[in-house]
Scaffold this motif. Structure first.
Motif, PDB file in Angstrom:
ATOM      1  N   GLU A   1       0.829  -1.206   0.000  1.00  7.46           N
ATOM      2  CA  GLU A   1       0.000   0.000   0.000  1.00  7.46           C
ATOM      3  C   GLU A   1       0.864   1.257   0.000  1.00  7.46           C
ATOM      4  OE1 GLU A   1      -3.867  -1.937   2.294  1.00  7.46           O
ATOM      5  OE2 GLU A   1      -2.289  -0.955   3.469  1.00  7.46           O
ATOM      6  N   LEU A   2       1.919   1.267   0.793  1.00  3.14           N
ATOM      7  CA  LEU A   2       2.830   2.411   0.805  1.00  3.14           C
ATOM      8  C   LEU A   2       3.442   2.629  -0.574  1.00  3.14           C
ATOM      9  CD1 LEU A   2       4.674   1.782   4.191  1.00  3.14           C
ATOM     10  CD2 LEU A   2       3.073   3.644   3.696  1.00  3.14           C
ATOM     11  N   MET A   3       3.793   1.547  -1.243  1.00  3.73           N
ATOM     12  CA  MET A   3       4.434   1.638  -2.547  1.00  3.73           C
ATOM     13  C   MET A   3       3.484   2.117  -3.643  1.00  3.73           C
ATOM     14  SD  MET A   3       6.914  -1.712  -2.314  1.00  3.73           S
ATOM     15  CE  MET A   3       6.929  -1.885  -4.066  1.00  3.73           C
ATOM     16  N   SER A   4       2.202   2.177  -3.354  1.00  2.00           N
ATOM     17  CA  SER A   4       1.257   2.685  -4.352  1.00  2.00           C
ATOM     18  C   SER A   4       1.325   4.207  -4.446  1.00  2.00           C
ATOM     19  CB  SER A   4      -0.175   2.228  -4.028  1.00  2.00           C
ATOM     20  OG  SER A   4      -0.652   2.840  -2.851  1.00  2.00           O
ATOM     21  N   ALA A   5       2.010   4.844  -3.509  1.00  2.00           N
ATOM     22  CA  ALA A   5       2.160   6.299  -3.521  1.00  2.00           C
ATOM     23  C   ALA A   5       3.389   6.703  -4.335  1.00  2.00           C
ATOM     24  CB  ALA A   5       2.291   6.830  -2.093  1.00  2.00           C
ATOM     25  N   VAL A   6       3.308   7.873  -4.926  1.00  2.00           N
ATOM     26  CA  VAL A   6       4.406   8.425  -5.706  1.00  2.00           C
ATOM     27  C   VAL A   6       5.655   8.567  -4.820  1.00  2.00           C
ATOM     28  CG1 VAL A   6       3.722  10.832  -5.268  1.00  2.00           C
ATOM     29  CG2 VAL A   6       4.980  10.281  -7.331  1.00  2.00           C
ATOM     30  N   HIS A   7       6.817   8.312  -5.393  1.00  2.00           N
ATOM     31  CA  HIS A   7       8.130   8.456  -4.735  1.00  2.00           C
ATOM     32  C   HIS A   7       8.410   7.399  -3.666  1.00  2.00           C
ATOM     33  CE1 HIS A   7       8.479  12.213  -6.830  1.00  2.00           C
ATOM     34  NE2 HIS A   7       7.530  12.806  -6.112  1.00  2.00           N
ATOM     35  N   ILE A   8       7.531   6.406  -3.485  1.00  2.00           N
ATOM     36  CA  ILE A   8       7.772   5.389  -2.452  1.00  2.00           C
ATOM     37  C   ILE A   8       7.971   4.035  -3.132  1.00  2.00           C
ATOM     38  CG2 ILE A   8       6.902   4.265  -0.387  1.00  2.00           C
ATOM     39  CD1 ILE A   8       6.188   6.909   0.515  1.00  2.00           C
ATOM     40  N   GLY A   9       9.212   3.571  -3.089  1.00  2.00           N
ATOM     41  CA  GLY A   9       9.541   2.255  -3.604  1.00  2.00           C
ATOM     42  C   GLY A   9       9.762   1.303  -2.441  1.00  2.00           C
ATOM     43  N   PRO A  10      10.288   0.117  -2.710  1.00  2.00           N
ATOM     44  CA  PRO A  10      10.467  -0.885  -1.658  1.00  2.00           C
ATOM     45  C   PRO A  10      11.355  -0.430  -0.496  1.00  2.00           C
ATOM     46  CG  PRO A  10      10.995  -1.822  -3.822  1.00  2.00           C
ATOM     47  CD  PRO A  10      10.684  -0.379  -4.024  1.00  2.00           C
ATOM     48  N   LYS A  11      12.473   0.227  -0.798  1.00  2.00           N
ATOM     49  CA  LYS A  11      13.381   0.656   0.271  1.00  2.00           C
ATOM     50  C   LYS A  11      12.732   1.709   1.162  1.00  2.00           C
ATOM     51  CE  LYS A  11      17.858  -0.296  -1.818  1.00  2.00           C
ATOM     52  NZ  LYS A  11      19.143   0.264  -2.232  1.00  2.00           N
ATOM     53  N   ARG A  12      12.096   2.697   0.551  1.00  2.00           N
ATOM     54  CA  ARG A  12      11.455   3.747   1.353  1.00  2.00           C
ATOM     55  C   ARG A  12      10.274   3.184   2.140  1.00  2.00           C
ATOM     56  NH1 ARG A  12      12.040   8.171  -3.155  1.00  2.00           N
ATOM     57  NH2 ARG A  12      14.116   8.889  -2.641  1.00  2.00           N
ATOM     58  N   ALA A  13       9.543   2.259   1.542  1.00  2.00           N
ATOM     59  CA  ALA A  13       8.428   1.635   2.272  1.00  2.00           C
ATOM     60  C   ALA A  13       8.956   0.930   3.523  1.00  2.00           C
ATOM     61  CB  ALA A  13       7.674   0.667   1.370  1.00  2.00           C
ATOM     62  N   ASP A  14      10.062   0.202   3.373  1.00  2.00           N
ATOM     63  CA  ASP A  14      10.661  -0.475   4.529  1.00  2.00           C
ATOM     64  C   ASP A  14      11.103   0.534   5.596  1.00  2.00           C
ATOM     65  OD1 ASP A  14      10.314  -3.039   3.495  1.00  2.00           O
ATOM     66  OD2 ASP A  14      12.326  -3.120   2.627  1.00  2.00           O
ATOM     67  N   LEU A  15      11.701   1.643   5.156  1.00  2.00           N
ATOM     68  CA  LEU A  15      12.149   2.669   6.104  1.00  2.00           C
ATOM     69  C   LEU A  15      10.964   3.314   6.828  1.00  2.00           C
ATOM     70  CD1 LEU A  15      14.965   4.355   3.996  1.00  2.00           C
ATOM     71  CD2 LEU A  15      15.251   2.943   6.040  1.00  2.00           C
ATOM     72  N   ILE A  16       9.865   3.529   6.122  1.00  2.00           N
ATOM     73  CA  ILE A  16       8.662   4.089   6.746  1.00  2.00           C
ATOM     74  C   ILE A  16       8.133   3.132   7.807  1.00  2.00           C
ATOM     75  CG2 ILE A  16       6.225   4.663   6.341  1.00  2.00           C
ATOM     76  CD1 ILE A  16       7.186   5.789   3.572  1.00  2.00           C
ATOM     77  N   ILE A  17       8.081   1.860   7.474  1.00  2.00           N
ATOM     78  CA  ILE A  17       7.581   0.862   8.427  1.00  2.00           C
ATOM     79  C   ILE A  17       8.492   0.792   9.650  1.00  2.00           C
ATOM     80  CG2 ILE A  17       7.192  -1.616   8.768  1.00  2.00           C
ATOM     81  CD1 ILE A  17       6.163  -1.616   5.783  1.00  2.00           C
ATOM     82  N   GLU A  18       9.810   0.784   9.432  1.00  2.00           N
ATOM     83  CA  GLU A  18      10.755   0.770  10.559  1.00  2.00           C
ATOM     84  C   GLU A  18      10.575   2.005  11.435  1.00  2.00           C
ATOM     85  OE1 GLU A  18      14.823   0.292   9.268  1.00  2.00           O
ATOM     86  OE2 GLU A  18      14.262  -1.363   7.941  1.00  2.00           O
ATOM     87  N   SER A  19      10.439   3.152  10.805  1.00  3.91           N
ATOM     88  CA  SER A  19      10.307   4.398  11.545  1.00  3.91           C
ATOM     89  C   SER A  19       9.019   4.439  12.359  1.00  3.91           C
ATOM     90  CB  SER A  19      10.342   5.580  10.565  1.00  3.91           C
ATOM     91  OG  SER A  19      10.247   6.790  11.250  1.00  3.91           O
ATOM     92  N   ARG A  20       7.912   4.024  11.767  1.00  2.00           N
ATOM     93  CA  ARG A  20       6.634   4.084  12.493  1.00  2.00           C
ATOM     94  C   ARG A  20       6.561   3.045  13.607  1.00  2.00           C
ATOM     95  NH1 ARG A  20       2.758   1.590   7.793  1.00  2.00           N
ATOM     96  NH2 ARG A  20       2.992  -0.588   8.429  1.00  2.00           N
ATOM     97  N   ASN A  21       7.396   2.012  13.542  1.00  2.00           N
ATOM     98  CA  ASN A  21       7.461   1.053  14.642  1.00  2.00           C
ATOM     99  C   ASN A  21       8.103   1.686  15.872  1.00  2.00           C
ATOM    100  OD1 ASN A  21       6.174  -0.980  13.237  1.00  2.00           O
ATOM    101  ND2 ASN A  21       8.066  -1.964  12.563  1.00  2.00           N
ATOM    102  N   GLU A  22       8.954   2.684  15.647  1.00  2.00           N
ATOM    103  CA  GLU A  22       9.572   3.437  16.747  1.00  2.00           C
ATOM    104  C   GLU A  22       8.595   4.460  17.308  1.00  2.00           C
ATOM    105  OE1 GLU A  22      12.774   2.931  17.946  1.00  2.00           O
ATOM    106  OE2 GLU A  22      12.804   1.194  16.625  1.00  2.00           O
ATOM    107  N   ALA A  23       7.935   5.193  16.418  1.00  2.00           N
ATOM    108  CA  ALA A  23       6.966   6.223  16.817  1.00  2.00           C
ATOM    109  C   ALA A  23       6.042   6.497  15.637  1.00  2.00           C
ATOM    110  CB  ALA A  23       7.681   7.504  17.218  1.00  2.00           C
ATOM    111  N   LYS A  24       4.772   6.541  15.903  1.00  2.00           N
ATOM    112  CA  LYS A  24       3.781   6.799  14.847  1.00  2.00           C
ATOM    113  C   LYS A  24       3.986   8.199  14.273  1.00  2.00           C
ATOM    114  CE  LYS A  24       1.615   2.905  15.409  1.00  2.00           C
ATOM    115  NZ  LYS A  24       1.937   1.825  14.530  1.00  2.00           N
ATOM    116  N   PHE A  25       3.692   8.332  12.986  1.00  2.00           N
ATOM    117  CA  PHE A  25       3.758   9.637  12.340  1.00  2.00           C
ATOM    118  C   PHE A  25       2.561  10.474  12.784  1.00  2.00           C
ATOM    119  CE2 PHE A  25       6.160   6.936   9.419  1.00  2.00           C
ATOM    120  CZ  PHE A  25       7.282   7.709   9.177  1.00  2.00           C
ATOM    121  N   LYS A  26       2.812  11.748  13.095  1.00  2.00           N
ATOM    122  CA  LYS A  26       1.731  12.661  13.480  1.00  2.00           C
ATOM    123  C   LYS A  26       1.191  13.407  12.269  1.00  2.00           C
ATOM    124  CE  LYS A  26       3.402  13.247  18.160  1.00  2.00           C
ATOM    125  NZ  LYS A  26       4.816  12.980  18.268  1.00  2.00           N
TER     126      LYS A  26
END
Length: 67
Positions: free
Chosen positions: A14-39
């Motif tokens: 689902e993240l990769m369906s957005a513009v500018h988000i490929g597999p690596k960035r999707a993984d980084l987003i998931i890792e980051s939100r596991n630390e703290a949710k995005f506001k």
């Protein structure tokens, strides 16, 4: 109307369906939100390669939301 996905709960695919988000960035987003949710989507600037211009594109596209 396009389907929307919450940045804090979206799957990698689902993240990769957005513009500018490929597999690596999707993984980084998931890792980051596991630390703290995005506001808000501008917090994506913590992800390598996602600056204000690209985040503006993501917001305009309307696929990813933060609620």
């Amino acid at each position: 109307m396009n389907e929307t996905f919450n940045i804090n709960t979206a799957t990698k695919k689902e993240l990769m369906s957005a513009v500018h988000i490929g597999p690596k960035r999707a993984d980084l987003i998931i890792e980051s939100r596991n630390e703290a949710k995005f506001k808000d989507l501008y917090e994506l600037s913590s992800i390598n390669g996602l600056g204000r211009s690209r985040i503006d594109d993501i917001i305009k596209e309307g696929i990813l939301v933060c609620n």
